[in-house]
Scaffold this motif. Sequence first.
Motif, short mmCIF file in Angstrom:
data_model
loop_
_atom_site.label_atom_id
_atom_site.label_comp_id
_atom_site.label_asym_id
_atom_site.label_seq_id
_atom_site.Cartn_x
_atom_site.Cartn_y
_atom_site.Cartn_z
N PHE A 40 -33.26 71.28 44.28
CA PHE A 40 -32.17 70.68 43.54
C PHE A 40 -31.08 71.73 43.30
O PHE A 40 -31.33 72.94 43.39
CB PHE A 40 -32.66 70.12 42.20
CG PHE A 40 -33.25 71.16 41.28
CD1 PHE A 40 -32.51 71.73 40.27
CD2 PHE A 40 -34.58 71.56 41.44
CE1 PHE A 40 -33.06 72.69 39.43
CE2 PHE A 40 -35.14 72.52 40.61
CZ PHE A 40 -34.37 73.08 39.60
N THR A 46 -28.83 76.78 44.19
CA THR A 46 -29.86 75.88 44.71
C THR A 46 -31.23 76.44 44.37
O THR A 46 -31.48 77.64 44.51
CB THR A 46 -29.73 75.73 46.23
OG1 THR A 46 -28.42 75.23 46.54
CG2 THR A 46 -30.76 74.74 46.75
N CYS A 48 -35.70 75.68 44.33
CA CYS A 48 -36.85 74.93 44.84
C CYS A 48 -38.05 75.36 44.02
O CYS A 48 -38.48 76.52 44.08
CB CYS A 48 -37.08 75.19 46.32
SG CYS A 48 -38.44 74.21 47.01
N LEU A 74 -32.94 67.39 37.15
CA LEU A 74 -33.35 66.26 37.97
C LEU A 74 -32.79 64.95 37.44
O LEU A 74 -32.52 64.02 38.21
CB LEU A 74 -34.88 66.20 38.04
CG LEU A 74 -35.56 67.36 38.76
CD1 LEU A 74 -37.06 67.17 38.78
CD2 LEU A 74 -35.02 67.52 40.18
N CYS A 79 -32.03 65.02 44.43
CA CYS A 79 -32.95 66.10 44.80
C CYS A 79 -33.72 65.69 46.04
O CYS A 79 -33.62 64.56 46.52
CB CYS A 79 -33.92 66.40 43.65
SG CYS A 79 -35.14 65.10 43.39
N GLN A 110 -33.17 60.32 43.10
CA GLN A 110 -32.94 60.88 41.78
C GLN A 110 -34.03 60.41 40.83
O GLN A 110 -34.41 59.24 40.82
CB GLN A 110 -31.57 60.47 41.24
CG GLN A 110 -31.22 61.12 39.90
CD GLN A 110 -29.77 60.91 39.52
OE1 GLN A 110 -28.96 60.46 40.32
NE2 GLN A 110 -29.43 61.24 38.28
#
Length: 217
Positions: A40, A46, A48, A74, A79, A110
């Motif tokens: 995301f 960015t 992970c 989130l 994502c 999402q």
Amino acid sequence: MNTSPPSPRTEIRRKPQRGHYDPASIHAIIDAALLCHIAFADQGSTHCLPTACWRDGDFLYIHGANNSRLTAALLAGQCAVCISHLDGLVLARSAFHHSMNYRSVVIYGQFAAVDDGKDKKMAMTAFLEHVSPGRNALVRTSSPAELAGTRILRIPLAEAAAKIRNWGVEDSADDMQIPVWAGVIPLHCQPGAAQAESGADLYPLPALPAGLGKEQG
């Protein structure tokens, strides 16, 4: 069986013959997992991150603290979620044709919050049942305060794709006479010896997640 990707971004372009879009294949891979990785964007970067996951119906669920960066990010945007299982090393007669057997799922979309108290309790019950079947009946259930401090999110599986390799070596005809071992070395996730807490060693061992340590076809 559904052979069409649900969206352009789920279409498997590299090795499309390994792609599976049917719910049965996707659900089976998710149900064999205890962990997923979520990619995301947040605050110009960015990320992970790994987190525990489980499936109930047509949704993938995760949980976290109310004030965690992951849950806030989130809920704010799109994502990608990845689940993967490594099932074997495929050792060929040439360096180029070595490969791995695996099962993977990628989910796009999402997450949404599960805020209703009854729904949150049901989701956490499903989570523990996934981790250790039958354990809900043996332990104290989550208190209202514990549930209030937990954020539960879910993402629909409507935009998901699976990719699977589960066969042997694909050597070129010219390499077949090379005098070297070739084949598949299976890999499995196996539980170790249970380590009981003091005072709990007299009770029966807990049940393990379905499929843990079992060979995949």
